[in-house]
Design a protein around this motif. Structure first.
Motif: not given
Length: 153
Positions: A52-62, A69-78
């Motif tokens: 999602r992207k903020c309409n005001k500051c244009k910050h994109i958030e996952s 699960f932030h910055k996990v290098k293996f699949p989310l299913t695992k």
């Protein structure tokens, strides 16, 4: 009422990355989006499905940012299955066992397991205190020439 999952139901339910992303997005923004940078509540969809992207500051958030699960290098299913195994194992599960079951490196499993346990607020085993009943115990060391638990009178 909470309905528990067995491992087959869990794997069937969270079998794709998009399903895991959708679950995280609903858990994170179920009560509405709020930008972490500026606090704005209006957003727009980004090319990546659930970002999602903020309409005001244009910050994109996952959906994974600010979660386990932030910055996990293996699949989310695992990663989801990893959390399931750690949280449902009765006596705990070692990083070696997780590495074997999920085809990941042992060090990766060690650090992600620690992250999960910290989130679950599980502390390292502590010493027993107060009155402790023990069924059987062994005092002393190995006696030469003795086998098993023989008792010398």
């Amino acid at each position: 009422m909470f309905k528990g999952y067995d491992i087959l139901d869990f794997v069937r339910t969270y079998c794709e990355e998009s399903i895991c992303q959708e679950y995280l997005a609903n858990a994170k923004w179920g009560n509405g989006f709020r930008c972490v940078k500026c606090g704005n509540t209006s957003w727009s969809r980004v090319a990546e499905t659930y970002n999602r992207k903020c309409n005001k500051c244009k910050h994109i958030e996952s959906p994974t940012s600010g979660t386990l699960f932030h910055k996990v290098k293996f699949p989310l299913t695992k990663a989801f299955l990893f959390v399931f195994l750690v949280s449902t194992s009765k006596k705990g599960i070692s990083s070696y066992e997780l590495a074997r079951k999920l085809s990941l490196q042992q060090t990766t499993c060690y650090f992600f397991r620690r992250k999960i346990m910290k989130a679950m607020n599980i502390k390292e085993p502590k010493l027993l205190d107060g009155k402790v009943d023990v069924d059987e115990f062994f005092v002393g060391g190995h006696e030469t020439g003795k086998r098993g638990r023989s008792f010398k009178q």
